[in-house]
Motif scaffolding. Structure first.
Motif, PDB file in Angstrom:
ATOM      1  N   ALA A 136       0.899  -1.281  -0.396  1.00  0.00           N
ATOM      2  CA  ALA A 136      -0.294  -0.083   0.218  1.00  0.00           C
ATOM      3  C   ALA A 136       1.060   0.748  -0.098  1.00  0.00           C
ATOM      4  O   ALA A 136       1.852   1.051   0.619  1.00  0.00           O
ATOM      5  CB  ALA A 136      -0.626  -0.217   1.029  1.00  0.00           C
ATOM      6  N   THR A 137       0.409   2.597  -0.891  1.00  0.00           N
ATOM      7  CA  THR A 137       1.072   3.471  -0.591  1.00  0.00           C
ATOM      8  C   THR A 137       0.338   4.309   0.070  1.00  0.00           C
ATOM      9  O   THR A 137      -1.092   4.725  -0.127  1.00  0.00           O
ATOM     10  CB  THR A 137       1.768   4.606  -1.946  1.00  0.00           C
ATOM     11  N   TRP A 138       0.953   4.925   1.577  1.00  0.00           N
ATOM     12  CA  TRP A 138       0.099   5.831   2.351  1.00  0.00           C
ATOM     13  C   TRP A 138      -0.276   6.846   1.862  1.00  0.00           C
ATOM     14  O   TRP A 138      -1.166   7.766   2.202  1.00  0.00           O
ATOM     15  CB  TRP A 138       0.198   5.433   4.005  1.00  0.00           C
ATOM     16  N   GLU A 139       1.309   7.825   1.516  1.00  0.00           N
ATOM     17  CA  GLU A 139       1.757   9.180   1.683  1.00  0.00           C
ATOM     18  C   GLU A 139       1.961   9.118   0.070  1.00  0.00           C
ATOM     19  O   GLU A 139       2.842   8.770  -0.328  1.00  0.00           O
ATOM     20  CB  GLU A 139       1.984   9.829   1.995  1.00  0.00           C
ATOM     21  N   ASP A 140       1.765  10.006  -1.094  1.00  0.00           N
ATOM     22  CA  ASP A 140       2.146  10.479  -1.730  1.00  0.00           C
ATOM     23  C   ASP A 140       2.168  11.904  -1.936  1.00  0.00           C
ATOM     24  O   ASP A 140       1.105  12.229  -2.562  1.00  0.00           O
ATOM     25  CB  ASP A 140       1.420   9.796  -2.675  1.00  0.00           C
ATOM     26  N   THR A 141       3.349  12.638  -2.369  1.00  0.00           N
ATOM     27  CA  THR A 141       3.696  13.773  -2.196  1.00  0.00           C
ATOM     28  C   THR A 141       4.508  13.891  -3.192  1.00  0.00           C
ATOM     29  O   THR A 141       5.173  13.309  -3.751  1.00  0.00           O
ATOM     30  CB  THR A 141       3.274  14.885  -0.973  1.00  0.00           C
ATOM     31  N   PRO A 142       4.372  15.299  -4.196  1.00  0.00           N
ATOM     32  CA  PRO A 142       6.071  15.111  -4.626  1.00  0.00           C
ATOM     33  C   PRO A 142       6.962  14.947  -4.019  1.00  0.00           C
ATOM     34  O   PRO A 142       8.055  15.449  -4.863  1.00  0.00           O
ATOM     35  CB  PRO A 142       5.558  16.705  -4.497  1.00  0.00           C
ATOM     36  N   PHE A 143       7.161  15.044  -2.981  1.00  0.00           N
ATOM     37  CA  PHE A 143       8.812  15.434  -2.292  1.00  0.00           C
ATOM     38  C   PHE A 143       8.745  14.047  -1.404  1.00  0.00           C
ATOM     39  O   PHE A 143       9.880  14.103  -0.979  1.00  0.00           O
ATOM     40  CB  PHE A 143       9.204  16.615  -1.538  1.00  0.00           C
ATOM     41  N   TYR A 144       7.457  13.297  -1.121  1.00  0.00           N
ATOM     42  CA  TYR A 144       7.819  12.435   0.094  1.00  0.00           C
ATOM     43  C   TYR A 144       6.878  11.374  -0.909  1.00  0.00           C
ATOM     44  O   TYR A 144       5.482  11.604  -0.808  1.00  0.00           O
ATOM     45  CB  TYR A 144       7.333  12.923   1.306  1.00  0.00           C
ATOM     46  N   SER A 145       6.825  10.162  -0.358  1.00  0.00           N
ATOM     47  CA  SER A 145       6.055   9.136   0.142  1.00  0.00           C
ATOM     48  C   SER A 145       6.295   8.193   1.499  1.00  0.00           C
ATOM     49  O   SER A 145       7.374   8.005   2.128  1.00  0.00           O
ATOM     50  CB  SER A 145       6.263   8.151  -1.293  1.00  0.00           C
ATOM     51  N   ARG A 146       5.391   7.221   1.521  1.00  0.00           N
ATOM     52  CA  ARG A 146       5.248   6.570   3.222  1.00  0.00           C
ATOM     53  C   ARG A 146       4.722   5.008   2.614  1.00  0.00           C
ATOM     54  O   ARG A 146       3.601   4.787   1.661  1.00  0.00           O
ATOM     55  CB  ARG A 146       5.062   6.999   3.972  1.00  0.00           C
ATOM     56  N   THR A 147       4.672   4.438   2.666  1.00  0.00           N
ATOM     57  CA  THR A 147       4.443   3.575   1.684  1.00  0.00           C
ATOM     58  C   THR A 147       4.815   1.845   2.956  1.00  0.00           C
ATOM     59  O   THR A 147       5.340   1.375   3.288  1.00  0.00           O
ATOM     60  CB  THR A 147       5.767   2.012   0.536  1.00  0.00           C
ATOM     61  N   ALA A 148       4.038   0.412   2.287  1.00  0.00           N
ATOM     62  CA  ALA A 148       3.438  -0.755   3.477  1.00  0.00           C
ATOM     63  C   ALA A 148       4.901  -2.137   2.451  1.00  0.00           C
ATOM     64  O   ALA A 148       4.395  -1.735   1.446  1.00  0.00           O
ATOM     65  CB  ALA A 148       2.716  -0.790   3.395  1.00  0.00           C
ATOM     66  N   LEU A 149       5.912  -2.319   2.691  1.00  0.00           N
ATOM     67  CA  LEU A 149       6.823  -3.448   1.536  1.00  0.00           C
ATOM     68  C   LEU A 149       5.964  -5.008   2.472  1.00  0.00           C
ATOM     69  O   LEU A 149       6.297  -5.165   3.401  1.00  0.00           O
ATOM     70  CB  LEU A 149       7.833  -2.834   1.476  1.00  0.00           C
ATOM     71  N   ALA A 150       5.982  -5.224   1.126  1.00  0.00           N
ATOM     72  CA  ALA A 150       6.220  -6.646   2.012  1.00  0.00           C
ATOM     73  C   ALA A 150       7.763  -7.759   1.619  1.00  0.00           C
ATOM     74  O   ALA A 150       8.238  -7.115   0.126  1.00  0.00           O
ATOM     75  CB  ALA A 150       4.756  -8.090   1.054  1.00  0.00           C
ATOM     76  N   THR A 151       8.461  -7.913   2.342  1.00  0.00           N
ATOM     77  CA  THR A 151      10.147  -7.277   1.894  1.00  0.00           C
ATOM     78  C   THR A 151      10.546  -9.491   2.400  1.00  0.00           C
ATOM     79  O   THR A 151       9.921  -9.909   3.267  1.00  0.00           O
ATOM     80  CB  THR A 151      10.766  -6.926   2.188  1.00  0.00           C
ATOM     81  N   ARG A 152      11.566  -9.449   2.337  1.00  0.00           N
ATOM     82  CA  ARG A 152      12.527 -10.133   3.257  1.00  0.00           C
ATOM     83  C   ARG A 152      13.733 -10.282   3.825  1.00  0.00           C
ATOM     84  O   ARG A 152      14.591  -9.550   2.705  1.00  0.00           O
ATOM     85  CB  ARG A 152      12.528 -11.515   2.821  1.00  0.00           C
ATOM     86  N   LEU A 153      13.968  -9.963   4.675  1.00  0.00           N
ATOM     87  CA  LEU A 153      15.634  -9.209   5.921  1.00  0.00           C
ATOM     88  C   LEU A 153      16.303 -10.209   6.935  1.00  0.00           C
ATOM     89  O   LEU A 153      15.352 -10.691   7.349  1.00  0.00           O
ATOM     90  CB  LEU A 153      15.169  -7.893   6.946  1.00  0.00           C
ATOM     91  N   TRP A 154      17.094 -10.739   5.961  1.00  0.00           N
ATOM     92  CA  TRP A 154      17.958 -12.011   7.310  1.00  0.00           C
ATOM     93  C   TRP A 154      17.096 -12.865   6.847  1.00  0.00           C
ATOM     94  O   TRP A 154      17.822 -13.640   8.186  1.00  0.00           O
ATOM     95  CB  TRP A 154      18.375 -11.210   8.353  1.00  0.00           C
ATOM     96  N   GLY A 155      16.996 -12.814   6.154  1.00  0.00           N
ATOM     97  CA  GLY A 155      16.219 -14.837   5.955  1.00  0.00           C
ATOM     98  C   GLY A 155      14.921 -14.754   6.532  1.00  0.00           C
ATOM     99  O   GLY A 155      14.009 -15.563   6.913  1.00  0.00           O
TER     100      GLY A 155
END
Length: 236
Positions: free
Chosen positions: A185-204
């Motif tokens: 999801a993208t919660w905040e989308d402005t010309p200079f800033y964005s805040r996003t939720a990601l599904a990712t993998r870190l250190w296994g």
């Protein structure tokens, strides 16, 4: 959020009040009382957010060689409760609290940055923070903040380029080699800033991360400065 003049500011050791809103520390919980008006439509925004640290950070970090900008993960893992009457919203979950402070404005110190954090199964918090200073030099760190608040420096995972935002803002994150992070999801989308939720993998470990991209060069442009009051009211 509303920009206000110096006369609207009051503080003591435990409380910071700006206009009708305030942030106060009661010894265990950071209590945020909000009484504002939205923009562009001037609708009421009233409610309270309570942030109770589960982990206290033990270190602060310089983001530039001269130490003009300092970042501090104050409470890398917290219990958050939000209760609003206008609009009628209630939410609780796991959150994060940090602070940036320095001797100059962000646009004088930075060209851009990419930041993300994710909570791990053992109670640790993974934090990635990287970007470019205004002089063109790079900075970056990958941290695993343990349940006792100690920050362990980790090898930076592989870079992953995310899709640009609707405002064509670049987004970059990190993930284990061979894994492609995806947008939830993208919660905040402005010309200079964005805040996003990601599904990712870190250190296994598969994680859900909160990610932000900030471009201070865009922020400093005349067009963006002209647009800011439409999103953030100003009362002098």
């Amino acid at each position: 959020m509303t920009e206000r003049g110096a006369g609207a500011l009051w503080r003591d050791r435990h409380t910071l009040r700006i206009g009708p809103s305030q942030v106060r520390w009661d010894g265990q919980t950071l209590v945020i009382d909000i009484e504002e008006h939205g923009a562009v439509l001037p609708l009421n925004v009233r409610g309270q957010v309570r942030v109770t640290p589960m982990v206290y950070g033990q270190r602060r970090f310089r983001l530039d060689p001269g130490g003009r900008h300092v970042w501090e993960p104050l409470a890398p893992c917290s219990r958050v409760e939000a209760n609003f009457t206008d609009p009628a919203i209630r939410w609780s979950g796991t959150g994060y609290l940090d602070a940036n402070h320095g001797a100059e404005s962000l646009e004088d110190g930075f060209a851009d940055w990419q930041w993300s954090r994710a909570h791990l199964k053992d109670g640790s918090t993974a934090v990635m923070y990287e970007g470019q200073l205004a002089d063109g030099s790079d900075f970056g760190m990958a941290l695993r903040i343990t349940p006792d608040g100690q920050a362990e420096v980790m090898e930076m995972p592989a870079p992953v380029v995310l899709p640009k935002t609707a405002w064509r803002l670049d987004r970059l994150t990190r993930a284990d080699p061979g894994y492609t992070a995806r947008l939830r999801a993208t919660w905040e989308d402005t010309p200079f800033y964005s805040r996003t939720a990601l599904a990712t993998r870190l250190w296994g470990e598969d994680v859900v991360a909160v990610h932000e991209s900030l471009n201070m060069k865009r922020f400093a442009t005349g067009a963006v400065q002209w647009m800011l009051p439409w999103r953030m009211p100003r009362k002098v």
